[in-house]
Design a protein around this motif. Sequence first.
Motif, PDB file in Angstrom:
ATOM      1  N   SER A 174       0.843  -1.205   0.000  1.00 39.52           N
ATOM      2  CA  SER A 174       0.000   0.000   0.000  1.00 39.52           C
ATOM      3  C   SER A 174       0.878   1.255   0.000  1.00 39.52           C
ATOM      4  O   SER A 174       0.529   2.269  -0.607  1.00 39.52           O
ATOM      5  CB  SER A 174      -0.920  -0.005   1.218  1.00 39.52           C
ATOM      6  OG  SER A 174      -0.169  -0.174   2.418  1.00 39.52           O
ATOM      7  N   HIS A 178       0.801   4.146  -2.919  1.00 33.15           N
ATOM      8  CA  HIS A 178       0.503   5.539  -2.570  1.00 33.15           C
ATOM      9  C   HIS A 178       1.384   6.497  -3.374  1.00 33.15           C
ATOM     10  O   HIS A 178       0.937   7.553  -3.810  1.00 33.15           O
ATOM     11  CB  HIS A 178       0.742   5.756  -1.068  1.00 33.15           C
ATOM     12  CG  HIS A 178       0.466   7.161  -0.625  1.00 33.15           C
ATOM     13  ND1 HIS A 178      -0.786   7.576  -0.232  1.00 33.15           N
ATOM     14  CD2 HIS A 178       1.268   8.254  -0.562  1.00 33.15           C
ATOM     15  CE1 HIS A 178      -0.736   8.866   0.066  1.00 33.15           C
ATOM     16  NE2 HIS A 178       0.495   9.302  -0.113  1.00 33.15           N
ATOM     17  N   HIS A 201      -1.401   5.208   7.060  1.00 33.10           N
ATOM     18  CA  HIS A 201      -2.379   5.755   6.102  1.00 33.10           C
ATOM     19  C   HIS A 201      -3.361   6.727   6.746  1.00 33.10           C
ATOM     20  O   HIS A 201      -3.950   7.553   6.053  1.00 33.10           O
ATOM     21  CB  HIS A 201      -3.156   4.611   5.431  1.00 33.10           C
ATOM     22  CG  HIS A 201      -2.312   3.775   4.535  1.00 33.10           C
ATOM     23  ND1 HIS A 201      -2.034   4.111   3.226  1.00 33.10           N
ATOM     24  CD2 HIS A 201      -1.644   2.625   4.763  1.00 33.10           C
ATOM     25  CE1 HIS A 201      -1.243   3.190   2.696  1.00 33.10           C
ATOM     26  NE2 HIS A 201      -0.994   2.276   3.599  1.00 33.10           N
ATOM     27  N   ASP A 210      -5.483   3.483  -1.388  1.00 37.57           N
ATOM     28  CA  ASP A 210      -4.134   3.245  -1.925  1.00 37.57           C
ATOM     29  C   ASP A 210      -4.023   1.849  -2.522  1.00 37.57           C
ATOM     30  O   ASP A 210      -3.412   1.671  -3.581  1.00 37.57           O
ATOM     31  CB  ASP A 210      -3.075   3.472  -0.839  1.00 37.57           C
ATOM     32  CG  ASP A 210      -2.768   4.949  -0.633  1.00 37.57           C
ATOM     33  OD1 ASP A 210      -2.948   5.719  -1.593  1.00 37.57           O
ATOM     34  OD2 ASP A 210      -2.357   5.338   0.467  1.00 37.57           O
TER      35      ASP A 210
END
Length: 472
Positions: A174, A178, A201, A210
């Motif tokens: 993730s 991003h 996050h 993401d």
Amino acid sequence: MGSGQVTDWQGKNVTVAGLGVSGVPAARVLHGLGAKVTVVNDGDDARAREQAAGLEALGVTVRLGDGDTLPEGTELIVTAPGWKPDKPLFAAADEAGVPVWGDVELAWRLRKPDAAPWLAVTGTNGKTTTVQMLAAILTAAGLRTAAVGNIGVSLLDAVLGEEPYDVLAVELSSYQLHWAPSLRAHSAAVLNLAPDHLDWHGSMEAYARDKGRVYEGNRVACVYNVADKATEDLVREADVEEGCRAVGFTLGTPGPSQLGVVEGILVDRAFVEDRHRNAQELAEVSDVRPPAPHNIANALAAAALARAYGVPASAVRDGLRAFTPDAHRIAHVADVDEVAYVDDSKATNTHAAEASLAAYESIVWIAGGLAKGATFDELVAASAKRLRGAVLIGRDRALIREALARHAPEVPVVDLDRTDTGAMLQAVQEARRLARPGDTVLLAPACASMDMFANYNKRGDAFAQAVRELGA
């Protein structure tokens, strides 16, 4: 620095944020392309100084102990994936209109015009195994490929190497997604979504968003998990190329445009002629090692991506047969007195531990470590009926003990209040005392390992060593 390839790096002022596994190669590559590179790094320890010395010898400027200030004249930042989006450096970049790329974005932009397409995999759990299975299937089809990204070969090496690949199997976290706004995969899969890395996050919504970036611009297939509606929702929200299809994988009987399981056979009803009436046999469940439910799901996701790329059914079977799982992923260590001992030290969060516990009928569970903000009620409630007993270790074991008291009060619990190197041996001995013939003693900690061990590998090694001492 808009979209598309940046062909002229000569004299461009690029700041690389963070040394480490992605920063050092990025700095070397950019310097080699003629950019004026400055590396900024929060830490100033012995390892950082050693890495800095190597880069400075090439002519790269390195600033240690200050990762927050934007170097003057910066035209682009290339960041290590782990750097949090709320760092002052990125706020300053935003204010100055300076774009921020991750190492994956850099690799994507540096691809040659006729470069190998990417088959991308993300998800909370199972990424590495799925990408390795995918690479094994592609190899069995006679294609030159590699497992890259978060594992294996560095992405920069893969796209800049002399020997071109036919197709790449790419694991993406993730964090990496991003920082990779222009990535467009041939086909991609989100395996599952469970709360993880929320401290980075900021929210579950941001984390899911993401992960969902992996589907942006897919050409052939967006592969999702039928049992995890959140993954299908991400496909719906994605902006894909005309003609790209949503393809589901399920442990049940597949519908049209799905891969699934029928009477012990993995079957494809997505990449066949007349998918409303036909199905293609791909492999047997016994070809998947280990044949635990979540690992069969990984195999189906890998098969879906490989089939989206056009490989024949026989390559799926041959690739799955050739695949060997990494250590500490549901690894059978030994049988002692008719009890199986299984090392799944890689189950460092509750979602992974739940998948592991679902693979066995009667379990003495060894769990605990660093919870990283996790709660354990759902995990224990889902697994309670399988538990013969539990042995708890590590700093945050009280959280698991309390969940067991709430949801499985009849399960005997041994709480080990020690964190020295002998703790694992005692845990295994206590588990042996609780186990009956036919049971499985399962190390699936549902927690990170760093309170007691250097990493999950060392934790798994300690478990395996303790089991060997029992057997002796």
